[in-house]
Design an enzyme around this catalytic site. Structure first.
Site, mmCIF file in Angstrom:
data_model
loop_
_atom_site.group_PDB
_atom_site.id
_atom_site.type_symbol
_atom_site.label_atom_id
_atom_site.label_comp_id
_atom_site.label_asym_id
_atom_site.label_seq_id
_atom_site.Cartn_x
_atom_site.Cartn_y
_atom_site.Cartn_z
ATOM 1 N N ASP A 1 52.507 41.303 -2.555
ATOM 2 C CA ASP A 1 52.332 40.612 -1.280
ATOM 3 C C ASP A 1 53.483 40.935 -0.323
ATOM 4 O O ASP A 1 54.649 40.958 -0.729
ATOM 5 C CB ASP A 1 52.311 39.098 -1.565
ATOM 6 C CG ASP A 1 51.896 38.266 -0.377
ATOM 7 O OD1 ASP A 1 50.779 38.475 0.116
ATOM 8 O OD2 ASP A 1 52.683 37.397 0.044
ATOM 9 N N GLU B 1 50.987 45.596 -0.376
ATOM 10 C CA GLU B 1 50.423 45.129 0.879
ATOM 11 C C GLU B 1 51.452 45.431 1.949
ATOM 12 O O GLU B 1 52.470 44.757 2.058
ATOM 13 C CB GLU B 1 50.156 43.616 0.852
ATOM 14 C CG GLU B 1 49.422 43.172 2.108
ATOM 15 C CD GLU B 1 49.760 41.768 2.601
ATOM 16 O OE1 GLU B 1 48.981 41.213 3.370
ATOM 17 O OE2 GLU B 1 50.830 41.226 2.244
HETATM 18 C C1 GLC Z 1 49.976 38.071 2.646
HETATM 19 C C2 GLC Z 1 48.754 37.394 2.079
HETATM 20 C C3 GLC Z 1 48.406 36.253 2.953
HETATM 21 C C4 GLC Z 1 49.561 35.285 2.963
HETATM 22 C C5 GLC Z 1 50.844 35.970 3.387
HETATM 23 C C6 GLC Z 1 52.042 35.148 3.072
HETATM 24 O O1 GLC Z 1 49.733 38.650 3.851
HETATM 25 O O2 GLC Z 1 47.729 38.324 1.927
HETATM 26 O O3 GLC Z 1 47.245 35.609 2.556
HETATM 27 O O4 GLC Z 1 49.306 34.225 3.832
HETATM 28 O O5 GLC Z 1 51.031 37.173 2.705
HETATM 29 O O6 GLC Z 1 52.264 35.138 1.695
#
Ligand code: GLC
Length: 556
Positions: A219, A280
């Protein structure tokens, strides 16, 4: 159909499973609810693994199910080594993992290293400890600006709205330091320059690797290191809040993150079975994104430039071409993704008008709501194209049913922190997180036995229920099954793509003897009398490919 300028493009070589895998994202709270409390859980997932096997996916990625007060739907973790009671127990996790492996399905879990919950024991200790203490050094505490420290240390804006700093009250009751949170105030950012934080996360990786997971979705992988000195930064008015469009954002894409990935890569390499890291990372360009997957770093990273591409043939051809080039140049597979739990479902997004910006979500008062029929046609065509591309693809639960974004969730049910932090100005992401419909005629459409559902399901979702779609040869579910079966049979995840020219409104290429064309224009495209269709994204007569449609076919 003219065929010239044959440019060959390949997915990177190598035989590891993640180079070609189709990975299905499970959002546990909305997948299947065995306990009946209205929130999905791990036993629910286990009970539905046969459905995923029959769909034909190679792996599942589970959004967070670790202990959490759920201020951001589990992306706010208090115990990285346990399961939140909402979702079950560690024993339920082990059962789910074993049952998935028995069916040949790999399992990736979500790791949230940029920030913890404010209820995490470390943060609670930091609040009680003094400025400058080792407890505070695990997070990013700073003195405020202004005469009495009453102003935040810099001007950074939270992804969810408002500022990135929250002021604490010191143990003696006086207004004190500020802590940084890129997201909600309940999600304080760790200080990744602190070796203690690094060591803690190595241990967390090993905890899940020892249990047998096949990898991690990381994440906010682009946010873990902040620019030295935390300089002020004002985004452009039209910038996307996750950093997608912007260069040189002091909290996104800093070079220091690569050290962390190299470290983690070594940890994973200690284990057998080709464990993988998928980052991500919302980054401004594909060239920069490719730096995340250089040898010895992450194995994959989400291709968000592809996800963000509008329904435009030239733009889509360019992003596919550039993705294969950029990832290929570092020996990594390209990934492809159209939907996830943070964006408007692509069966709605691809028909958005300029009135409804994607980042705001869609709600009852949004202007220019997308046309559902056009959205579904485009969504099916987009997936038909995506699953023919070399590399690894991600699909998000419910897209195989053709689910649209839920656009009419009443305000009182909304849960996304974005909604609260912007005081209702941005709807946020609840519309893509509504629990799945399994049975057209059951309570909560078979999400559970009780009819409870943490977000209300639109009544119209009966027609999208899995059991209704199973029996309909032309359903979106059966389209996905056919695409996945043909993709596997023809080994489309690896190998060469050769571009074709089918006119300016088309995206066209072939993979061996399989031709793939998508029509993004408004006029039919004649494919020629000799075509033999393998798959049509929606049924059509004759050999002229209608607008908003894609097909796989061969020629004699
Ligand atoms: C990422 C996740 C999202 C979350 C954010 C904070 O972007 O995919 O859902 O709110 O991180 O952790």
């Amino acid at each position: 159909m003219a065929q010239h300028e044959q440019v060959e493009q390949s997915a990177a070589p190598g035989s590891e499973w993640w180079r070609t895998a189709v990975i299905y994202q499970i959002y546990p709270r909305s997948f299947a609810d065995a306990s009946g409390d209205g929130i999905g859980d791990l036993p629910g997932i286990t009970s539905r693994l046969d459905d995923l096997r029959s769909l034909g996916v190679d792996a599942i990625w589970l959004s967070p199910f670790m202990t959490s007060p759920q201020k951001d739907a589990g992306y706010d973790v208090t115990d990285y080594r346990d399961v939140d009671p909402l979702f079950g127990t560690l024993a339920d996790f082990d059962t789910m993992l074993n049952e998935a492996h028995t069916r040949g399905i790999r399992v990736i879990v979500d790791l949230v290293p940029n920030h913890s919950s404010d209820q995490h024991v470390w943060f609670q200790q930091a609040l009680k400890a003094a400025p400058g203490s080792p407890e505070r050094a695990r997070y990013i505490f700073r003195d405020g600006r202004g005469e009495n420290g009453e102003l935040p240390p810099n001007n950074w804006e939270s992804v969810f709205g408002g500022g990135q700093w929250e002021r604490v009250t010191e143990a003696d009751g006086t207004p004190g330091q500020w802590y940084l949170h890129i997201f909600d105030a309940t999600q304080p950012d760790f200080d990744w320059t602190n070796e203690e934080v690094r060591e803690e996360f190595r241990g967390i990786l090993r905890f899940w690797l020892d249990r047998g997971v096949d990898g991690f979705r990381v994440d906010v992988a682009h946010g873990m290191i902040k620019a030295d000195g935390l300089p002020d930064y004002t985004p452009a008015a039209d910038a996307d809040s996750m950093g997608g469009g912007e260069e040189n954002v002091p909290y996104w894409g800093q070079d220091g993150v690569h050290d962390i990935y190299r470290d983690w890569h070594k940890v994973l390499a200690e284990y057998d079975g080709e464990r993988a890291l998928c980052g991500e990372a919302w980054l401004p360009t594909l060239e920069k994104t490719a730096l995340w997957v250089r040898p010895g770093e992450m194995h994959q990273t989400f291709n968000f430039p592809y996800l963000m591409t509008p329904w435009d043939a030239a733009a889509l051809r360019a992003v596919i071409h550039d993705s294969l080039d950029a990832f290929g140049s570092v020996g990594a597979p390209s990934t492809w993704v159209l939907s996830n739990h943070d964006v408007i479902r692509h069966a709605s997004r691809l028909a958005l008008t300029a009135d409804s910006p994607q980042g705001d979500g869609i709600g009852p008062k949004s202007k220019g709501k997308p046309d559902q029929a056009i959205g579904l046609s485009r969504g099916r065509a987009a997936t038909t194209l995506m699953l023919a591309l070399p590399g690894s693809s991600y699909i998000y639960q419910g897209e195989e049913l053709g689910l649209p974004e839920a656009m009419d969730i009443p305000d009182e049910f909304r849960q996304d922190p974005t909604w609260f932090r912007t005081e209702g100005e941005r709807y946020g992401r609840d519309g893509c997180r509504v629990p799945l419909p399994w049975n057209a005629d059951a309570p909560a459409f078979g999400f559970n036995d009780t009819g409870a559902s943490w977000l209300p399901q639109p009544a119209s979702w009966a027609e999208f229920a899995r059991d209704a779609e199973e029996g309909d040869a032309d359903s979106t579910l059966n389209l996905y099954k056919s695409l996945l079966a043909e993709r596997r049979e023809r080994a489309l995840g690896s190998g060469t793509l050769v571009w074709e020219d089918a006119g300016s409104d088309a995206v066209a290429f072939h993979r061996g003897d399989l031709h793939v064309v998508a029509n993004l224009g408004t006029e039919p495209i004649e494919l020629g009398a000799d075509v033999s269709f393998v798959i049509q994204s929606q049924p059509f007569p004759g050999t002229a490919l209608p607008p908003n449609t894609a097909a796989w076919f061969t020629r004699p």
